[in-house]
Design an enzyme around this catalytic site. Structure first.
Site, short mmCIF file in Angstrom:
data_model
loop_
_atom_site.label_atom_id
_atom_site.label_comp_id
_atom_site.label_asym_id
_atom_site.label_seq_id
_atom_site.Cartn_x
_atom_site.Cartn_y
_atom_site.Cartn_z
N GLY A 46 0.84 -1.19 0.00
CA GLY A 46 0.00 0.00 0.00
C GLY A 46 0.88 1.24 0.00
O GLY A 46 2.07 1.17 0.33
N GLN A 51 2.86 9.93 1.77
CA GLN A 51 4.22 9.38 1.83
C GLN A 51 5.11 9.85 0.69
O GLN A 51 6.33 9.75 0.77
CB GLN A 51 4.16 7.84 1.81
CG GLN A 51 3.53 7.27 3.07
CD GLN A 51 3.41 5.76 2.97
OE1 GLN A 51 2.46 5.26 2.41
NE2 GLN A 51 4.39 5.03 3.48
N CYS A 91 6.11 -0.26 7.53
CA CYS A 91 5.74 0.91 6.75
C CYS A 91 6.93 1.32 5.90
O CYS A 91 8.06 1.34 6.39
CB CYS A 91 5.35 2.06 7.69
SG CYS A 91 4.86 3.57 6.82
N LEU A 92 6.67 1.66 4.65
CA LEU A 92 7.75 2.09 3.76
C LEU A 92 8.40 3.39 4.26
O LEU A 92 9.54 3.67 3.90
CB LEU A 92 7.22 2.28 2.34
CG LEU A 92 6.72 0.98 1.68
CD1 LEU A 92 6.06 1.30 0.34
CD2 LEU A 92 7.86 -0.02 1.49
N HIS A 133 -4.22 1.47 7.89
CA HIS A 133 -2.85 2.02 7.90
C HIS A 133 -2.74 3.19 6.90
O HIS A 133 -2.16 4.23 7.23
CB HIS A 133 -1.89 0.87 7.55
CG HIS A 133 -0.45 1.22 7.44
ND1 HIS A 133 0.51 0.72 8.31
CD2 HIS A 133 0.22 2.00 6.54
CE1 HIS A 133 1.70 1.20 7.95
NE2 HIS A 133 1.55 1.96 6.87
N GLU A 134 -3.32 3.02 5.71
CA GLU A 134 -3.22 4.09 4.69
C GLU A 134 -4.08 5.30 5.06
O GLU A 134 -3.68 6.44 4.84
CB GLU A 134 -3.61 3.56 3.31
CG GLU A 134 -2.82 2.36 2.80
CD GLU A 134 -1.32 2.47 2.93
OE1 GLU A 134 -0.79 3.60 3.03
OE2 GLU A 134 -0.66 1.42 2.95
N HIS A 137 -2.22 7.48 7.36
CA HIS A 137 -1.26 8.37 6.67
C HIS A 137 -1.96 9.63 6.17
O HIS A 137 -1.43 10.74 6.32
CB HIS A 137 -0.62 7.66 5.47
CG HIS A 137 0.52 6.75 5.81
ND1 HIS A 137 1.65 7.17 6.48
CD2 HIS A 137 0.74 5.43 5.52
CE1 HIS A 137 2.49 6.16 6.60
NE2 HIS A 137 1.96 5.09 6.03
O1 GNR Z 1 4.06 -2.63 2.56
C1 GNR Z 1 3.44 -2.49 3.62
N1 GNR Z 1 3.18 -3.57 4.38
C2 GNR Z 1 2.32 -3.56 5.47
C3 GNR Z 1 2.32 -4.68 6.30
C4 GNR Z 1 1.48 -4.74 7.39
C5 GNR Z 1 0.64 -3.68 7.65
C6 GNR Z 1 0.64 -2.55 6.85
C7 GNR Z 1 1.47 -2.51 5.75
S1 GNR Z 1 1.44 -1.11 4.71
C8 GNR Z 1 3.06 -1.14 4.08
C9 GNR Z 1 3.24 -0.08 3.00
C10 GNR Z 1 3.07 1.29 3.61
O2 GNR Z 1 3.86 1.82 4.33
N2 GNR Z 1 1.93 1.89 3.38
O3 GNR Z 1 1.68 3.08 3.94
NI NI Z 2 2.85 3.16 5.73
#
Ligand code: GNR
Ligand code: NI
Length: 167
Positions: A46, A51, A91-92, A133-134, A137
């Site tokens: 995601g 980001q 998270c990236l 999670h997104e 952000h």
């Molecule tokens: O790549 C991602 N893996 C992930 C694994 C578990 C819970 C959430 C994520 S999201 C993350 C990519 C990212 O940072 N999206 O904002």
């Molecule tokens: Ni993230």
């Protein structure tokens, strides 16, 4: 298409609250395509526009193994949440850090697709986690905000050390 640089925690730009998209024009379509390319290349499941330092409410997600099931969510809103589930997140924008976060187990999300069609998606499992999670952000939140102050402090120290050796 283009790869976009991803902001790293604790960059203050990750704290900006994204504004709704009011028109799905070519700029938004290009942004979504570039975000998808950036997500696949990372690789991640995601990516939120926040980001990549674009503060509009655009998210891309693909949790498929084959990386052939791209979801583009514009102006997503969670309309239902049910249950609780604890899962390991990464998270990236917080590379190399993984920890458990409590989330709703199931969500319904209402959003516009790239054609401007309103859609509703019901999700559970990893997709439900990723959607939450997104959306965090887009609201200026990062998953580490859900962790204890002590863990957040350790994460900042670790990332600062990493940045020193990578620089
Ligand atoms: O790549 C991602 N893996 C992930 C694994 C578990 C819970 C959430 C994520 S999201 C993350 C990519 C990212 O940072 N999206 O904002
Ligand atoms: Ni993230």
């Amino acid at each position: 298409m283009a790869l976009l640089p991803i902001l790293r925690f604790p960059d203050p730009r990750l704290r900006k609250v994204a504004v709704p998209v009011n028109k799905i024009d070519n700029g938004i379509k290009k942004l979504a395509a570039d975000m998808a390319e950036t997500m696949y290349e990372a690789p991640g499941i995601g990516l939120a526009a926040t980001q990549v330092d674009v503060h509009q409410r655009v998210v891309v997600i693909d949790i498929s193994e084959e990386k052939n099931d791209l979801l583009v969510l514009i102006n997503p809103e969670i309309t239902e949440m049910d249950g609780l589930a604890i899962g390991e997140e990464g998270c990236l924008s917080v590379p190399g850090i993984y920890d458990k976060v409590e989330r709703a187990e199931q969500v319904a999300v209402r959003y516009l697709d790239l054609d401007g069609q309103q859609r509703v998606l019901k999700a559970d499992g990893l997709l439900a986690v990723c959607i939450q999670h997104e959306l965090d952000h887009l609201n200026g939140k990062v998953f580490v905000d859900h962790l204890s102050q002590m863990k957040q402090g350790r994460i900042k120290t670790k990332l600062a050390k990493q940045a020193r050796v990578t620089a």
